[in-house]
Motif scaffolding. Sequence first.
Motif, PDB file in Angstrom:
ATOM      1  N   PHE A   1      18.672  26.257  55.519  1.00 30.50           N
ATOM      2  CA  PHE A   1      17.316  26.930  55.099  1.00 30.50           C
ATOM      3  C   PHE A   1      17.515  27.923  54.161  1.00 30.50           C
ATOM      4  CE2 PHE A   1      16.905  25.499  59.519  1.00 30.50           C
ATOM      5  CZ  PHE A   1      15.531  24.899  59.698  1.00 30.50           C
ATOM      6  N   PHE A   2      16.258  28.300  53.573  1.00 34.72           N
ATOM      7  CA  PHE A   2      15.998  29.011  52.640  1.00 34.72           C
ATOM      8  C   PHE A   2      15.149  30.373  53.165  1.00 34.72           C
ATOM      9  CE2 PHE A   2      13.988  25.633  50.962  1.00 34.72           C
ATOM     10  CZ  PHE A   2      12.589  26.042  50.817  1.00 34.72           C
ATOM     11  N   ASN A   3      15.157  31.664  52.465  1.00 39.29           N
ATOM     12  CA  ASN A   3      14.434  32.559  52.776  1.00 39.29           C
ATOM     13  C   ASN A   3      12.983  32.532  52.217  1.00 39.29           C
ATOM     14  OD1 ASN A   3      16.586  33.532  54.609  1.00 39.29           O
ATOM     15  ND2 ASN A   3      17.305  34.813  52.556  1.00 39.29           N
ATOM     16  N   SER A   4      12.323  33.612  52.714  1.00 44.36           N
ATOM     17  CA  SER A   4      10.897  33.576  52.236  1.00 44.36           C
ATOM     18  C   SER A   4      10.920  34.403  50.891  1.00 44.36           C
ATOM     19  CB  SER A   4       9.872  34.172  53.131  1.00 44.36           C
ATOM     20  OG  SER A   4       9.802  33.533  54.371  1.00 44.36           O
ATOM     21  N   GLU A   5       9.969  34.303  50.197  1.00 45.29           N
ATOM     22  CA  GLU A   5       9.470  34.914  48.831  1.00 45.29           C
ATOM     23  C   GLU A   5       8.629  35.732  49.069  1.00 45.29           C
ATOM     24  OE1 GLU A   5       9.364  32.585  45.087  1.00 45.29           O
ATOM     25  OE2 GLU A   5       7.249  33.437  45.311  1.00 45.29           O
ATOM     26  N   THR A   6       8.586  37.071  48.653  1.00 40.16           N
ATOM     27  CA  THR A   6       7.633  38.168  48.774  1.00 40.16           C
ATOM     28  C   THR A   6       6.972  38.687  47.411  1.00 40.16           C
ATOM     29  OG1 THR A   6       9.064  39.933  48.781  1.00 40.16           O
ATOM     30  CG2 THR A   6       8.372  38.951  51.145  1.00 40.16           C
ATOM     31  N   THR A   7       5.918  39.050  47.346  1.00 35.28           N
ATOM     32  CA  THR A   7       5.312  39.427  46.088  1.00 35.28           C
ATOM     33  C   THR A   7       4.280  40.483  46.098  1.00 35.28           C
ATOM     34  OG1 THR A   7       4.235  38.733  43.847  1.00 35.28           O
ATOM     35  CG2 THR A   7       3.361  37.849  45.986  1.00 35.28           C
ATOM     36  N   GLN A   8       4.012  41.512  45.345  1.00 34.43           N
ATOM     37  CA  GLN A   8       3.151  42.383  45.022  1.00 34.43           C
ATOM     38  C   GLN A   8       2.629  42.539  43.651  1.00 34.43           C
ATOM     39  OE1 GLN A   8       6.755  43.917  45.741  1.00 34.43           O
ATOM     40  NE2 GLN A   8       6.391  42.848  47.578  1.00 34.43           N
ATOM     41  N   ASP A   9       1.475  42.900  43.498  1.00 31.00           N
ATOM     42  CA  ASP A   9       0.695  42.844  41.965  1.00 31.00           C
ATOM     43  C   ASP A   9      -0.106  44.214  42.036  1.00 31.00           C
ATOM     44  OD1 ASP A   9      -1.702  42.182  42.961  1.00 31.00           O
ATOM     45  OD2 ASP A   9      -2.049  40.819  41.523  1.00 31.00           O
ATOM     46  N   ILE A  10      -0.332  44.448  40.745  1.00 31.61           N
ATOM     47  CA  ILE A  10      -1.401  45.307  40.448  1.00 31.61           C
ATOM     48  C   ILE A  10      -2.412  44.476  39.452  1.00 31.61           C
ATOM     49  CG2 ILE A  10      -2.129  47.687  39.510  1.00 31.61           C
ATOM     50  CD1 ILE A  10       0.379  48.871  40.604  1.00 31.61           C
ATOM     51  N   GLU A  11      -3.532  44.693  39.618  1.00 33.02           N
ATOM     52  CA  GLU A  11      -4.456  43.977  38.698  1.00 33.02           C
ATOM     53  C   GLU A  11      -5.613  44.867  38.250  1.00 33.02           C
ATOM     54  OE1 GLU A  11      -5.589  39.575  38.833  1.00 33.02           O
ATOM     55  OE2 GLU A  11      -7.578  40.412  38.820  1.00 33.02           O
ATOM     56  N   GLY A  12      -6.045  45.128  36.972  1.00 37.95           N
ATOM     57  CA  GLY A  12      -7.107  45.767  36.760  1.00 37.95           C
ATOM     58  C   GLY A  12      -7.866  44.933  35.749  1.00 37.95           C
ATOM     59  N   GLY A  13      -9.208  45.140  35.821  1.00 42.95           N
ATOM     60  CA  GLY A  13      -9.931  44.388  34.853  1.00 42.95           C
ATOM     61  C   GLY A  13     -11.471  44.999  34.639  1.00 42.95           C
ATOM     62  N   VAL A  14     -12.116  44.394  33.690  1.00 40.44           N
ATOM     63  CA  VAL A  14     -13.623  44.505  33.229  1.00 40.44           C
ATOM     64  C   VAL A  14     -14.284  43.200  33.285  1.00 40.44           C
ATOM     65  CG1 VAL A  14     -12.894  44.535  31.077  1.00 40.44           C
ATOM     66  CG2 VAL A  14     -15.098  45.711  31.800  1.00 40.44           C
ATOM     67  N   LYS A  15     -15.497  43.048  33.827  1.00 40.52           N
ATOM     68  CA  LYS A  15     -16.492  41.993  33.576  1.00 40.52           C
ATOM     69  C   LYS A  15     -17.702  42.530  33.034  1.00 40.52           C
ATOM     70  CE  LYS A  15     -14.108  39.250  37.130  1.00 40.52           C
ATOM     71  NZ  LYS A  15     -14.217  38.173  38.166  1.00 40.52           N
ATOM     72  N   PHE A  16     -18.103  41.729  32.183  1.00 44.42           N
ATOM     73  CA  PHE A  16     -19.599  42.175  31.362  1.00 44.42           C
ATOM     74  C   PHE A  16     -20.303  40.649  31.314  1.00 44.42           C
ATOM     75  CE2 PHE A  16     -22.062  41.729  27.559  1.00 44.42           C
ATOM     76  CZ  PHE A  16     -22.960  42.816  27.901  1.00 44.42           C
ATOM     77  N   ASN A  17     -21.528  40.784  31.827  1.00 43.86           N
ATOM     78  CA  ASN A  17     -22.540  39.905  31.696  1.00 43.86           C
ATOM     79  C   ASN A  17     -23.741  40.266  31.326  1.00 43.86           C
ATOM     80  OD1 ASN A  17     -23.859  37.435  32.162  1.00 43.86           O
ATOM     81  ND2 ASN A  17     -23.311  36.832  34.273  1.00 43.86           N
ATOM     82  N   GLY A  18     -24.358  40.055  30.099  1.00 45.69           N
ATOM     83  CA  GLY A  18     -25.390  40.682  29.762  1.00 45.69           C
ATOM     84  C   GLY A  18     -25.745  40.241  28.312  1.00 45.69           C
ATOM     85  N   ASN A  19     -26.223  41.277  27.587  1.00 45.39           N
ATOM     86  CA  ASN A  19     -26.880  41.044  26.111  1.00 45.39           C
ATOM     87  C   ASN A  19     -25.837  41.844  25.148  1.00 45.39           C
ATOM     88  OD1 ASN A  19     -28.681  39.250  26.436  1.00 45.39           O
ATOM     89  ND2 ASN A  19     -30.012  40.631  27.072  1.00 45.39           N
ATOM     90  N   ALA A  20     -25.091  41.530  24.117  1.00 44.22           N
ATOM     91  CA  ALA A  20     -24.380  42.140  23.383  1.00 44.22           C
ATOM     92  C   ALA A  20     -25.205  41.903  21.799  1.00 44.22           C
ATOM     93  CB  ALA A  20     -23.179  41.802  23.211  1.00 44.22           C
ATOM     94  N   PHE A  21     -25.649  43.099  20.986  1.00 39.55           N
ATOM     95  CA  PHE A  21     -26.310  42.871  19.815  1.00 39.55           C
ATOM     96  C   PHE A  21     -27.666  42.078  19.988  1.00 39.55           C
ATOM     97  CE2 PHE A  21     -21.840  43.089  19.252  1.00 39.55           C
ATOM     98  CZ  PHE A  21     -21.608  44.400  18.731  1.00 39.55           C
TER      99      PHE A  21
END
Length: 802
Positions: free
Chosen positions: A573-593
């Motif tokens: 048997f092999f052991n479990s893998e664990t993970t942590q993350d940080i994610e930041g973001g921006v989303k835009f949906n509209g009119n530009a110019f």
Amino acid sequence: MTGSASAIGRRARLTIGLSSIALVGALAAAPARAQEAPAAPTTAAPGAGSGGDIIVTARRRDEGLSKVPIAITAIGSEDLVKRAVTSDADLQRTVPGLTIRQTQGNNSLTYSLRGQSADIFSGSPSAVVTYFNEVPIPVSGASSFFDLQSIQVLKGPQGTLFGRNATGGAVLFTSAKPTDSLEGFGRLRYGNFNRVEGEGALNIPIVDDAVLLRVAFNITHDDGFIHNLYTGDTLGRINREGGRLSLTLKPTDAITNTTMLQYAKSTGTNTGASYTFSVYAPGETNNGHVLSSGAGFLFGPTLDLAFGPGAWAAYLAAHPKAYAPGLLAYVDEQRRLGPYVTNHPGGDRHFGESWTLTNTTEMALGANLKLRNIFGLVDSYTQSDQPQLGAPYATILTENAPKGQLGNVDDLRSYTEELQLQGQTGALDFIIGAYFQRQRVNTLYPQTYFDLSPNPGFPSYATNYFRIKNYTDAIYAQGMYDLSSIGAEGFKLTAGLRYTRERVFGFQLPGSDNFGAPEQERTYRAPSWEAGLQYQASPNVLLYLKTRGSFRAGGYNGTLNPVSIAALGASPFFNSETTQDIEGGVKFNGNAFGRRATLNLALFNQWIQHVQRVEFPDPDGAGPIASIAFTTNVPAERVRGLELEGSINPADWLRVGGQLALTDAKFTKNTVVLFGNSFSYGPVGDTPKSSGTLWAEITSPIDPAVGQLALRGEVYAQSGQYFSNAADTIAPRTRLPGYALVNGRLSLNDIGGSKLSAAVFGENLLDKQYFVGGMQLAVALGQNGAVVGKPRTYGVELSVKF
């Protein structure tokens, strides 16, 4: 072929299951027919159109893509056609950052995302989990995509809501659901390599808004594109057929029950790792590490050093198609022949059959409360004889002729059951659920090593045949609180927790060289979690920051002899893998110019501990031929990067856009000790540092009596990538070069005001020669093969809607 009798049994079980579920759903709901409940809101299909927000289900409910605080790529039904996404391999050029790695060819696939994947021959579960109608499904051979509502790719750990082992991400396939209209479509494509594709669907409302039926089918044929000089066969031949039946029952306004049954069959030939990429010479070293060189030493004139003068001449006399200068010299010969010619002496046949059943029941318990039940059954069988090197020598074959075993076999059955309660109370949206899965996989790996006959003692044969069972139980809860209720206008807080217990059972089956040990068991437990804050800065702009933690359960190394390993004081048997993350973001949906535009940007940093990777140690000291694939745990890895998607309509008739993924993956603690030997890992495999797509669409409404003209062109490019995780030490020359592909499509839609459309299309229009994966056998045999990408393909398409 084996499996014919079992296939009949599977058909019977699945037919019974389909009938039972539909009947139970209808009967259980019937007494509630008189109850009144508000109908669910109507939503657009994911990816439908360019003017509105795309609807996604990343949080297990319908939401606009621009309002969901997570990195997602969503492709709707129309874009799937425009971009010619017809199989798993096509997803790589439509979702930069996602790598569809082909290890042993076109029918041996692994998804890789943000540096997370599963190595070849690994007992590790995939780090990128695929779902069909919210039911997890295995990915082994390539499948055909048809009559889909959408494909969504969720990036980063998905431990709370898509919990099982999704440390890299999740890919959600959703089939088109029955509607309350009599409608359908048909589509026929023909292209070079005699490729023929036919698909269609018919939607039938049997009882208006109460009993809805949809049937769909797909047939694909392709003659293949790699010529095998040794056998005269053509590799890459495809014959796939699939059918799907979907039935929706609405016994009351408050209850909807949808059952989907799909059958798929695939035959043909595997492309395999049919390009001889690199071979190591006796005495060769890399950064101070002595390289394995068994194949290069034994398949060449140096064989005389092992068996005496005349040994190589005797071998050539018995194998007249062998390349006389030897395997080491054949690397240059392969380059001269080019990527679409191979010289493989073994078999290449592929057979796959699968049944998939999903059933989703939704019951409105009130205006703001809903109960959902999701049941799934997957039953699949594959048998594949895989070319693992393109040279005319039987260094390794996926065959054991004395036992009559041809090809690797995977026989899988999985049952899943998930119960959810979704609702809203005041400022809180919540989901509470329980998830259960029972999965069993029987795996057969027959092998032939070093056919050096007539020299004594060769070839050597081996058979690994084992069963792995996974019993998974989990409970989870996630909530989103609108902080506007306490004066923080536009802010929402999300928190979620999942707890999973997974029991893994390993057993060596009769016929295995390792048969004899009793079934062994290990239990893995771990939490997964998510916490995030989002801010709707304006109706068109969303900002978010989140952190997540998840795990990939450990497992069982079925290729090991558990008795011998126990004698060494170790475990299969092999052991479990664990993970942590940080994610930041921006989303835009509209009119530009003053023009319609979208933009999604995500930055992330992810840390992984006890990373599950494969090594080929030598536990009994018998040399390279005795080396076996062993999944172990590398101490630590770090992955960070950027993902960007955007589009804009500079004019009413023009839409342009692009995608970019930059990924920096590194083993930060890279050394493990196996059986007294130290192994170092790096660089991280299957992870190009950069990949991206630029595309443009032109729509020209010409004379309505003629139709609407549409042109789409795109360029996909990626940097080089490794198909080994040890290129700096014991597996050098395993880096595939980067490449760029140009694709295009010209269509005339609604011809003459009708619902008939025609198109011409092409992929890899510049006929670029490139590689899409590789078979790393550096330590085991001292050789590596690469998987060749498709040459230029083109064709015509006719479609009709009715």
